[in-house]
Design an enzyme around this catalytic site. Structure first.
Site, mmCIF file in Angstrom:
data_model
loop_
_atom_site.group_PDB
_atom_site.id
_atom_site.type_symbol
_atom_site.label_atom_id
_atom_site.label_comp_id
_atom_site.label_asym_id
_atom_site.label_seq_id
_atom_site.Cartn_x
_atom_site.Cartn_y
_atom_site.Cartn_z
ATOM 1 N N LYS A 1 0.809 -1.221 0.000
ATOM 2 C CA LYS A 1 0.000 0.000 0.000
ATOM 3 C C LYS A 1 0.848 1.280 0.000
ATOM 4 C CE LYS A 1 -4.477 -1.458 1.665
ATOM 5 N NZ LYS A 1 -5.598 -1.217 2.544
ATOM 6 N N GLY B 1 -1.685 -0.078 12.735
ATOM 7 C CA GLY B 1 -1.279 -0.501 11.395
ATOM 8 C C GLY B 1 -2.049 0.245 10.314
ATOM 9 N N GLY B 2 -2.049 -0.336 9.107
ATOM 10 C CA GLY B 2 -2.623 0.334 7.938
ATOM 11 C C GLY B 2 -4.065 0.760 8.131
ATOM 12 N N ARG C 1 0.305 -2.223 20.284
ATOM 13 C CA ARG C 1 1.459 -2.880 20.878
ATOM 14 C C ARG C 1 2.768 -2.162 20.590
ATOM 15 N NH1 ARG C 1 1.248 -8.696 18.637
ATOM 16 N NH2 ARG C 1 1.068 -7.294 16.893
ATOM 17 N N THR C 2 2.867 -1.559 19.403
ATOM 18 C CA THR C 2 4.151 -0.958 19.026
ATOM 19 C C THR C 2 4.109 0.562 19.172
ATOM 20 O OG1 THR C 2 3.291 -1.464 16.850
ATOM 21 C CG2 THR C 2 5.355 -2.540 17.450
ATOM 22 N N TYR D 1 -13.981 -8.571 9.019
ATOM 23 C CA TYR D 1 -15.221 -9.023 8.366
ATOM 24 C C TYR D 1 -15.339 -10.546 8.370
ATOM 25 C CZ TYR D 1 -11.858 -9.363 4.565
ATOM 26 O OH TYR D 1 -10.746 -9.658 3.811
#
Ligand code: S3P
Length: 442
Positions: A67, A121-122, A144-145, A210
């Site tokens: 991405k 994330g993304g 977490r990060t 989903y």
């Protein structure tokens, strides 16, 4: 131009992608002559393969891990992609992002609310940027990060939104939870990324997962009457938005009804590909067997009535087992049969007996088999009325006080183990319909 348009998805790994299914059906409905293929490309292959795909395809989607990596290869970045620094749709060398549009189309109530985003994330980036744009009162990131969280916070602050920070233990409870982590995703459906206490204070829950169509998080939120939605609508809406970009001259609005039916078809497809055991619990007379049969009829999934399995195995009726061997022997058989049914492959709708889930170890057995628990909650009066005509229940032989006591003792276990708890006073057809709605099937 070629008569057949060529679209596809680049990413890695891709084998579980639903995109070919969704795009093929959208194109069929809208009368687009086209194909949609998977191009599984590891990170090292991008450089070499991308020019060919840019030249050969009429448009494509990209997903993990490309991405961001595609950006330097593109001619231009559309504002929709610049917003998140990530591209999911490419058309004529221009990178777009339709994930945000997909999320916005879900109309999650965000304005003026304290929002907690799970993950950094993304997809969490999309959630954070959109929550800020929708006017969230404040946003906290729980991930977490820390490094990724800080980067996400900087991205959103750079867009002029200040009240975003890392979640802290002393925070006031959030009103909105947006899940951008994979916790709860099939096959590890037992995960729930929000503590029960958190949910008790919340108003809104949105899960980008989903698969399953409703995670335990979404089901638990729905049981509490919160605004709650799973990620299937977003997945569908981002795909449709990509088709709109690739086919700018086509009017998609006449197909709204077909697209709504396609979303339900998609939910059924998810269940077909990723089997789940739906376990019905509740007191005697709650309607577990009749609702289960109705669900099986409506979905085409196999149905098993645990009491029937036990009776078959023992070659005795439940009544006879209790009378000749006692309750302990019945529970041993029940535990065995439960284990065997949960161990079968494929999806299953399983009606338990009223005592099954209150036995030690039963919930763990259901959880480790990837089961989701639906508690049919009825008033004792309703249960007794329904059972009156049927003399098959040894535990209803006692005095009214004893039965009341049993009901009162079990209710907390039903509630504690439930993922979806719903009132089951209505007819089996209506209760089954309510369950299907909760799972996004209708
Ligand atoms: C029992 C419920 C019965 C059956 C057995 C024991 C219970 O099933 O398993 O009589 O302990 O509540 P139903 O709930 O389907 O009646």
């Amino acid at each position: 131009m070629r008569s057949i348009r060529r679209y596809g998805l680049i990413g890695y790994p891709l084998q579980h992608s639903l995109s070919p299914f969704i795009h093929t059906r959208i194109m069929e409905i809208a009368g687009i002559r086209g194909e949609y293929r998977l191009y599984e490309l590891g990170p090292k292959k991008l450089e070499q393969e991308l020019p060919k795909l840019l030249a050969g395809l009429d448009g494509f989607n990209c997903t993990i891990p490309h991405k961001q990596a595609v950006i330097p290869h593109l001619r231009e970045l559309h504002p929709s992609a610049a917003l998140y620094g990530a591209v999911n749709t490419v058309y004529r060398g221009v990178g777009y992002n339709t994930d945000g549009e997909g999320f916005r189309s879900c109309r999650v109530p965000l304005a003026g609310r304290r929002v907690c985003i799970l993950g950094a994330g993304g997809v969490a980036r999309v959630l954070a940027v959109e929550a800020a744009r929708a006017g969230a009162l404040e946003i906290v990131i729980k991930a977490r990060t820390p490094a990724r969280s800080q980067e996400l916070i900087r991205t959103v602050q750079a867009q002029g939104y200040a009240p975003i920070r890392l979640a802290a233990p002393e925070d006031q409870p959030a009103q909105v939870y947006l899940n951008g982590t994979p916790v709860g995703m099939w096959p590890q459906v037992q995960g729930v990324p929000v503590e029960k206490e958190g949910l008790n204070q919340a108003q809104v829950v949105y899960d980008t997962i989903y698969n399953p169509t409703a995670t335990r998080l979404v089901l638990q939120a729905k049981s509490r009457g919160l605004w709650a939605m799973g990620g299937l609508n977003m997945l569908f809406a981002q795909a449709l938005a990509a088709q709109r970009i690739w086919n700018p001259d086509l009017d998609f609005s006449p197909f709204a009804q077909e697209f709504a039916e396609l979303e339900r078809e998609l939910a059924r497809e998810v269940w077909r590909r990723s089997p789940i055991k739906l376990v019905l619990t509740g007191f005697m007379g709650a309607g577990k067997s009749s609702v289960g049969r109705k669900l099986a009829e409506l979905t085409g999934l196999p149905f098993v009535d645990l009491d029937e399995v036990i009776a078959r195995k023992a070659e005795l009726s439940i009544e006879e087992i209790f009378a000749s061997k006692g309750e302990d022997a019945f529970r041993t058989l029940e535990r065995q049969c439960l284990g065997e049914e949960l161990g079968s492959s494929g999806s299953l709708i399983l009606a338990t007996g009223g005592g099954t889930v209150v036995q030690p170890g039963a919930e763990e057995a259901i959880r480790s088999a990837g089961g989701l628990i639906v508690y049919l909650d009825v008033l004792l009066e309703t249960a007794l009325r329904r059972c009156a005509a049927d003399a098959q229940r040894p535990l209803l032989r006692g005095s009214r006080r004893e039965v009341e006591e049993l009901y009162r003792r079990r209710k907390p276990s039903y509630e504690r183990t439930a993922d979806l708890q719903l009132a089951a006073e209505a007819s089996p057809g209506e209760v089954a319909a309510a369950i299907l709605t909760a799972f996004g099937w209708r």
